[in-house]
Design an enzyme around this catalytic site. Structure first.
Site, PDB file in Angstrom:
ATOM      1  N   LYS A  22       0.835  -1.209   0.000  1.00 20.34           N
ATOM      2  CA  LYS A  22       0.000   0.000   0.000  1.00 20.34           C
ATOM      3  C   LYS A  22       0.864   1.252   0.000  1.00 20.34           C
ATOM      4  O   LYS A  22       0.619   2.190  -0.767  1.00 20.34           O
ATOM      5  CB  LYS A  22      -0.891   0.007   1.256  1.00 20.34           C
ATOM      6  CG  LYS A  22      -1.562   1.349   1.512  1.00 20.34           C
ATOM      7  CD  LYS A  22      -2.381   1.360   2.786  1.00 20.34           C
ATOM      8  CE  LYS A  22      -1.610   1.604   4.051  1.00 20.34           C
ATOM      9  NZ  LYS A  22      -1.415   3.010   4.435  1.00 20.34           N
ATOM     10  N   ASN A  23       1.883   1.271   0.872  1.00 24.20           N
ATOM     11  CA  ASN A  23       2.639   2.510   1.055  1.00 24.20           C
ATOM     12  C   ASN A  23       3.626   2.791  -0.076  1.00 24.20           C
ATOM     13  O   ASN A  23       4.296   3.827  -0.079  1.00 24.20           O
ATOM     14  CB  ASN A  23       3.338   2.510   2.415  1.00 24.20           C
ATOM     15  CG  ASN A  23       2.327   2.691   3.538  1.00 24.20           C
ATOM     16  OD1 ASN A  23       1.161   3.004   3.279  1.00 24.20           O
ATOM     17  ND2 ASN A  23       2.757   2.490   4.772  1.00 24.20           N
ATOM     18  N   CYS A 126      -4.662  12.768  13.353  1.00 25.88           N
ATOM     19  CA  CYS A 126      -4.800  11.323  13.175  1.00 25.88           C
ATOM     20  C   CYS A 126      -4.655  10.657  14.520  1.00 25.88           C
ATOM     21  O   CYS A 126      -3.980  11.165  15.410  1.00 25.88           O
ATOM     22  CB  CYS A 126      -3.736  10.828  12.215  1.00 25.88           C
ATOM     23  SG  CYS A 126      -3.717   9.061  12.075  1.00 25.88           S
ATOM     24  N   ARG A 131       1.366  14.401  13.911  1.00 26.72           N
ATOM     25  CA  ARG A 131       1.768  14.269  12.513  1.00 26.72           C
ATOM     26  C   ARG A 131       1.799  15.595  11.749  1.00 26.72           C
ATOM     27  O   ARG A 131       1.005  15.831  10.835  1.00 26.72           O
ATOM     28  CB  ARG A 131       0.867  13.247  11.806  1.00 26.72           C
ATOM     29  CG  ARG A 131       0.874  11.912  12.501  1.00 26.72           C
ATOM     30  CD  ARG A 131       0.082  10.873  11.785  1.00 26.72           C
ATOM     31  NE  ARG A 131       0.790  10.264  10.682  1.00 26.72           N
ATOM     32  CZ  ARG A 131       0.246   9.390   9.848  1.00 26.72           C
ATOM     33  NH1 ARG A 131      -1.005   9.051   9.980  1.00 26.72           N
ATOM     34  NH2 ARG A 131       0.948   8.857   8.876  1.00 26.72           N
ATOM     35  N   VAL A 172      13.916  11.971  10.350  1.00 35.05           N
ATOM     36  CA  VAL A 172      13.604  11.105   9.198  1.00 35.05           C
ATOM     37  C   VAL A 172      12.090  11.085   8.988  1.00 35.05           C
ATOM     38  O   VAL A 172      11.333  10.775   9.896  1.00 35.05           O
ATOM     39  CB  VAL A 172      14.105   9.662   9.453  1.00 35.05           C
ATOM     40  CG1 VAL A 172      13.716   8.764   8.289  1.00 35.05           C
ATOM     41  CG2 VAL A 172      15.609   9.652   9.656  1.00 35.05           C
ATOM     42  N   ASP A 316       4.930   0.348  12.050  1.00 31.00           N
ATOM     43  CA  ASP A 316       3.708  -0.253  11.499  1.00 31.00           C
ATOM     44  C   ASP A 316       3.543  -1.726  11.879  1.00 31.00           C
ATOM     45  O   ASP A 316       2.539  -2.347  11.530  1.00 31.00           O
ATOM     46  CB  ASP A 316       3.686  -0.115   9.966  1.00 31.00           C
ATOM     47  CG  ASP A 316       3.415   1.315   9.525  1.00 31.00           C
ATOM     48  OD1 ASP A 316       3.018   2.133  10.377  1.00 31.00           O
ATOM     49  OD2 ASP A 316       3.596   1.616   8.332  1.00 31.00           O
ATOM     50  N   ILE A 338       8.515   6.519  17.085  1.00 32.54           N
ATOM     51  CA  ILE A 338       8.156   7.294  15.886  1.00 32.54           C
ATOM     52  C   ILE A 338       6.923   8.172  16.127  1.00 32.54           C
ATOM     53  O   ILE A 338       6.937   9.369  15.843  1.00 32.54           O
ATOM     54  CB  ILE A 338       7.885   6.366  14.671  1.00 32.54           C
ATOM     55  CG1 ILE A 338       9.034   5.362  14.487  1.00 32.54           C
ATOM     56  CG2 ILE A 338       7.634   7.183  13.402  1.00 32.54           C
ATOM     57  CD1 ILE A 338      10.327   5.915  13.976  1.00 32.54           C
ATOM     58  N   ARG A 408      -8.671  -0.354   4.744  1.00 30.79           N
ATOM     59  CA  ARG A 408      -7.794   0.669   4.175  1.00 30.79           C
ATOM     60  C   ARG A 408      -6.447   0.061   3.775  1.00 30.79           C
ATOM     61  O   ARG A 408      -5.786   0.582   2.889  1.00 30.79           O
ATOM     62  CB  ARG A 408      -7.539   1.783   5.201  1.00 30.79           C
ATOM     63  CG  ARG A 408      -8.734   2.688   5.444  1.00 30.79           C
ATOM     64  CD  ARG A 408      -8.326   3.850   6.304  1.00 30.79           C
ATOM     65  NE  ARG A 408      -6.974   4.271   5.948  1.00 30.79           N
ATOM     66  CZ  ARG A 408      -6.054   4.674   6.799  1.00 30.79           C
ATOM     67  NH1 ARG A 408      -6.321   4.741   8.077  1.00 30.79           N
ATOM     68  NH2 ARG A 408      -4.872   5.028   6.392  1.00 30.79           N
TER      69      ARG A 408
HETATM   70  C1  EPZ Z   1       4.474   6.912   6.651  1.00 31.85           C
HETATM   71  O1  EPZ Z   1       3.720   7.954   7.254  1.00 31.85           O
HETATM   72  C2  EPZ Z   1       3.550   5.739   6.498  1.00 31.85           C
HETATM   73  N1  EPZ Z   1       2.442   6.101   5.630  1.00 31.85           N
HETATM   74  C3  EPZ Z   1       3.033   5.293   7.854  1.00 31.85           C
HETATM   75  O2  EPZ Z   1       2.222   4.148   7.681  1.00 31.85           O
HETATM   76  C4  EPZ Z   1       4.236   4.928   8.733  1.00 31.85           C
HETATM   77  O3  EPZ Z   1       3.781   4.619  10.034  1.00 31.85           O
HETATM   78  C5  EPZ Z   1       5.207   6.102   8.806  1.00 31.85           C
HETATM   79  O4  EPZ Z   1       5.570   6.527   7.469  1.00 31.85           O
HETATM   80  C6  EPZ Z   1       6.489   5.776   9.558  1.00 31.85           C
HETATM   81  O5  EPZ Z   1       7.115   4.664   8.960  1.00 31.85           O
HETATM   82  C7  EPZ Z   1       2.524   5.898   4.316  1.00 31.85           C
HETATM   83  O6  EPZ Z   1       3.554   5.493   3.790  1.00 31.85           O
HETATM   84  C8  EPZ Z   1       1.313   6.197   3.482  1.00 31.85           C
HETATM   85  P1  EPZ Z   1       6.651  10.146   8.741  1.00 31.85           P
HETATM   86  P2  EPZ Z   1       4.297   9.447   7.289  1.00 31.85           P
HETATM   87  O7  EPZ Z   1       6.569  11.455   8.053  1.00 31.85           O
HETATM   88  O8  EPZ Z   1       5.049   9.687   6.055  1.00 31.85           O
HETATM   89  C9  EPZ Z   1       7.200  13.342  12.243  1.00 31.85           C
HETATM   90  C10 EPZ Z   1       0.226   2.915   7.847  1.00 31.85           C
HETATM   91  O9  EPZ Z   1      -0.371   2.377   8.793  1.00 31.85           O
HETATM   92  N2  EPZ Z   1       7.054  14.391  11.218  1.00 31.85           N
HETATM   93  O10 EPZ Z   1       7.799   9.256   8.416  1.00 31.85           O
HETATM   94  O11 EPZ Z   1       3.165  10.330   7.619  1.00 31.85           O
HETATM   95  C11 EPZ Z   1       5.923  12.564  12.477  1.00 31.85           C
HETATM   96  O12 EPZ Z   1       5.056  13.251  13.352  1.00 31.85           O
HETATM   97  C12 EPZ Z   1       0.828   4.297   7.996  1.00 31.85           C
HETATM   98  O13 EPZ Z   1       0.376   2.382   6.728  1.00 31.85           O
HETATM   99  C13 EPZ Z   1       7.301  15.693  11.559  1.00 31.85           C
HETATM  100  O14 EPZ Z   1       7.628  16.017  12.707  1.00 31.85           O
HETATM  101  O15 EPZ Z   1       5.281   9.351   8.526  1.00 31.85           O
HETATM  102  C14 EPZ Z   1       6.445  11.273  13.035  1.00 31.85           C
HETATM  103  O16 EPZ Z   1       6.724  11.426  14.392  1.00 31.85           O
HETATM  104  C15 EPZ Z   1       0.484   4.899   9.316  1.00 31.85           C
HETATM  105  N3  EPZ Z   1       7.156  16.668  10.590  1.00 31.85           N
HETATM  106  C16 EPZ Z   1       7.779  11.082  12.289  1.00 31.85           C
HETATM  107  O17 EPZ Z   1       8.114  12.373  11.767  1.00 31.85           O
HETATM  108  C17 EPZ Z   1       6.798  16.366   9.317  1.00 31.85           C
HETATM  109  O18 EPZ Z   1       6.691  17.287   8.493  1.00 31.85           O
HETATM  110  C18 EPZ Z   1       7.721  10.101  11.136  1.00 31.85           C
HETATM  111  O19 EPZ Z   1       6.615  10.390  10.298  1.00 31.85           O
HETATM  112  C19 EPZ Z   1       6.577  15.025   8.971  1.00 31.85           C
HETATM  113  C20 EPZ Z   1       6.711  14.050   9.945  1.00 31.85           C
END
Ligand code: EPZ
Length: 429
Positions: A22-23, A126, A131, A172, A316, A338, A408
């Site tokens: 999916k991702n 969320c 996030r 990251v 995840d 995370i 989803r």
């Molecule tokens: C991706 O979400 C995935 N979603 C998530 O999977 C997954 O849990 C996550 O990466 C971590 O591996 C998809 O790929 C569609 P991040 P994403 O930006 O990109 C902080 C699932 O169940 N952050 O890597 O939204 C954030 O708050 C989903 O399939 C900032 O601070 O995650 C978090 O603590 C849920 N500022 C950390 O970084 C930003 O601008 C990592 O989030 C962006 C993120």
């Protein structure tokens, strides 16, 4: 609203085909915005999120069609999508659409790169944490975008087009890496992204972008060097297998006992999670056709795990590992680093009789000899999967409410488990 009923206690034996990730599928579909030519994606999982993104892309003017199954194609095989963004008719991604699915925010970078403007709703809150999107916006600013926030929308402009820049992410982020990478491929000049996320789904998107004509060095590393090109063309790309679905079913087999081939799974995408399972006492065999998971007799050992960006243990899979550990004698410790609020499943697992205490970002799980079925509520996608694992282990009936979360992200979950001997049915209303 649909519910799922599981009568626990059955071992799992047989084969589970692993779907496309999916991702990866979601950002790959978004990449179609970068070219007026046709992007064909194979092995796309049939999921609510994927269909929802299809609607969002149609709104931007993307011609999106799903090729029917051809004779001889297996029922479980993913779909083939054709996406053509010949003319982008609308550069606004409205609140009603973006609030349903966070990944749709990632249209921002590609729209900005191709149309030099975009207006994208801020994603909603969320259940798993606040996030924010600051890293996405800072990254795009480094490529020359002017960004304002107006009435809940990110309004981004780059009148003369984006230009290459140097981005060092302070943290990251998977999404910010996707967004900036997809913008940089059409920016003028060179972009250097440091501390990029290394999740395999980013590598999959980068490989597809290269097929489309992008110039990217350092794929699958934390340093991406991109030489912008003026134009990308169409391509054909196959979505890589879903490592989170793989890990989820591996944990389900470890929880119930039995032996299952996770067909098409790639062990190299989730080595850390497989390591944790092996150390706990699960037998993992890497074969040419997938991963064979077995657990026969003998108790598992407790674990001490922290979630980390790839290649670390994935957030995840945190909820699913916790469900597995609820019946493992001794004390396990799982730390979530995370997302700050990704423990909604704890109180639901407790309804099944699990003993879990929470302190800050750390859960301590004390194994109990047996779980008992109960009514539980799915709170987010991966938490729902942990309740399925709980239900498969529990004595008696478990009813999982709000299964739209599962739909989803898990393709044909009931069917895949039922074929391996689980007693699981969907109660539709
Ligand atoms: C991706 O979400 C995935 N979603 C998530 O999977 C997954 O849990 C996550 O990466 C971590 O591996 C998809 O790929 C569609 P991040 P994403 O930006 O990109 C902080 C699932 O169940 N952050 O890597 O939204 C954030 O708050 C989903 O399939 C900032 O601070 O995650 C978090 O603590 C849920 N500022 C950390 O970084 C930003 O601008 C990592 O989030 C962006 C993120």
């Amino acid at each position: 609203m649909d519910r799922i009923k599981i009568t626990g206690g059955q071992r799992l034996n047989g084969t589970i085909p692993i779907s496309g990730a999916k991702n990866a599928a979601l950002p790959l579909m978004i990449a179609a915005l970068l070219t007026p030519d046709r992007l064909t994606l194979k092995n796309v999982p049939n999921l609510a999120d994927v269909m929802n993104l299809g609607r969002i892309l149609r709104n931007h003017g993307v011609d999106f069609s799903i090729a029917g199954k051809r004779p001889g194609q297996a029922e479980m095989q993913g779909e083939t999508f054709h996406l053509t963004a010949r003319d982008i008719v609308d550069t606004t991604a409205p609140y009603e659409m973006v609030s349903k699915m966070r990944a749709s925010f990632w249209v921002l970078g590609p729209l900005l790169a191709r149309c030099h403007e975009a207006r994208v709703s801020l994603p909603g809150g969320c259940a798993i944490g606040t996030r924010p999107v600051d890293l996405h916006l800072d990254g795009l600013r480094a490529l020359g975008a002017q960004i304002d926030l107006e009435d809940g929308y990110v309004v981004a402009k780059a009148p003369g087009g984006l230009t290459g820049g140097h981005i060092i992410f302070p943290k990251v982020s998977v999404g910010a890496t996707h967004n900036v990478l997809m913008a940089a491929v059409l920016a003028k000049g060179e972009t250097l992204i440091e501390n990029a996320a290394r999740e395999p789904e980013i590598g999959d998107v980068a490989n597809c972008l290269v097929k489309m004509g992008a110039k990217i060095d350092g794929i699958n590393t934390a340093t991406l060097r991109i030489e912008g090109v003026p134009y990308l063309e169409g391509a054909v790309h196959t979505v890589l297998p879903d490592r989170i679905e793989t890990g989820t079913y591996a944990m389900a087999v470890a929880a119930t006992g039995g032996e299952v081939l996770l067909e098409g799974a790639r062990a190299d995408l989730l080595e850390e999670a497989l390591d944790v399972l092996e150390k706990a006492g699960v037998s993992i065999e890497r074969t040419n056709h997938g991963i064979k998971v077995a657990k026969n007799g003998q108790d598992l050992q407790p674990v001490d795990v922290e979630t980390r960006p790839y290649p670390g243990f994935p957030t995840d899979l945190q909820a699913q590992l916790m469900a597995l550990m609820t019946r493992v004698p001794g004390r396990s410790r799982i730390r979530e680093t995370i997302f700050e609020n990704r423990f909604m499943h704890v109180q639901e697992l407790a309804r099944l009789g699990a003993k879990i205490s929470l302190e800050g970002d750390t859960a301590t799980i004390t194994g109990v000899p047996q779980l008992r079925g109960a009514q539980v509520m799915a709170t987010d996608l991966r938490a729902s999967a942990s309740l399925v694992i709980g239900g498969l282990m529990a004595q008696g009936d478990t009813i999982i409410n709000r299964v739209y979360h599962l739909d989803r992200g898990f393709e044909r979950l009931e069917q895949k488990l039922e074929r391996c001997g689980a007693q699981i049915t969907r109660l539709s209303e």
